[in-house]
Design an enzyme around this catalytic site. Structure first.
Site, PDB file in Angstrom:
ATOM      1  CE  LYS A 173      15.026  59.024  48.444  1.00 24.37           C
ATOM      2  NZ  LYS A 173      15.792  58.731  47.194  1.00 24.37           N
ATOM      3  NE  ARG A 185      24.469  55.449  48.409  1.00 21.07           N
ATOM      4  CZ  ARG A 185      23.153  55.478  48.336  1.00 21.07           C
ATOM      5  NH1 ARG A 185      22.481  56.481  48.866  1.00 21.07           N
ATOM      6  NH2 ARG A 185      22.501  54.526  47.712  1.00 21.07           N
TER       7      ARG A 185
END
Ligand code: AP5
Length: 205
Positions: free
Chosen positions: A15, A124
């Site tokens: 997203k 990440r």
């Protein structure tokens, strides 16, 4: 009320990665409840410290806290032509509250299977100076900034598993809720970032 877009999907679906292109294409500001909560935490506010208890373990922050945060954000000048919601709403109660203060005309659901999520989240890394999102394998950062990258506290395997449970039990039912309203569009998030971006761009056209 102006038209807003919701970017929907499990943790690590991409997203945040896709939001920038949508902002550029639509001119709507990104409103990420995760970013807002982290900013409140960094500022040491009572709200941020309360939210931390939930975020660190991967549980959803209570609806009333999130709904208050969004109601305040939607009063700001840049929200008057609609916004891009990222990570909100996450429960049907939040979606019902949103329907009273904004008109959502498109919900983009980025679909990624659970088995890909853990690898994405654990790898990440974020650049605290620019907010840019990287991944140790899928999007390595330039070597000159790699020493300043940070890892989110909830980006560990245990918290991700809790976030996935929260997603499937509390957030995923929203897809059907929006589908019944005829505004849900799905994209395959289990492919390269550019390919996901191209599918989203087609939807926006
Ligand atoms: P939040 O910050 O919203 O986290 P999230 O929804 O879990 O989403 P993420 O930010 O983890 O993932 P993303 O989809 O943005 O993926 P990204 O693009 O970074 O929320 C955190 C916490 O805050 C929640 O757990 C909760 O406690 C609380 N909260 C927030 N909103 C709330 C609400 N409305 N109600 C209640 N509580 C709330 O990508 C992930 C990684 O994958 C990156 O490294 C990226 O480089 C990589 N990647 C992206 N796309 C691809 C691709 N196509 N292929 C390979 N790798 C990819």
């Amino acid at each position: 009320m102006s038209e807003s877009i919701v970017l929907f999907g499990p943790p690590g679906a991409g997203k945040g990665t896709q939001a920038e292109a949508i902002v550029n294409a639509t001119g709507k500001p990104q409103v990420s409840t995760g970013d807002m909560l982290r900013a409140a935490l960094n500022a040491g506010t009572t709200l941020g410290l309360e939210a931390k208890k939930y975020m660190d373990v991967g549980e959803l922050v209570p609806d009333e806290v999130i709904i208050g945060l969004i109601a305040d954000r939607m009063q700001e000048d840049d929200a008057c032509d609609g916004v891009l919601f990222d990570g909100f709403p996450r429960t049907i109660i939040q979606a019902e509250a949103l329907a009273k203060i904004a008109v959502v005309t498109l919900v983009i659901s980025i679909e990624v299977p659970d088995e890909s999520i853990v690898e994405r989240i654990v790898g990440r890394r974020m650049d605290p100076e620019t907010g840019e999102i990287y991944h140790v394998n899928f999007r390595p950062a330039p070597s000159d900034i790699s020493s300043r990258l940070i890892q989110r506290k909830d980006d560990n395997e245990e918290a991700v598993r809790t976030r996935l449970v929260a997603y499937h039990s509390q957030t995923a039912p929203l897809a059907e809720w929006y589908d019944q309203r005829g505004i849900l569009k799905t994209v395959n998030g289990n492919q390269g970032m550019a390919e996901v971006g191209a599918e989203i761009s087609q939807l926006l056209d």
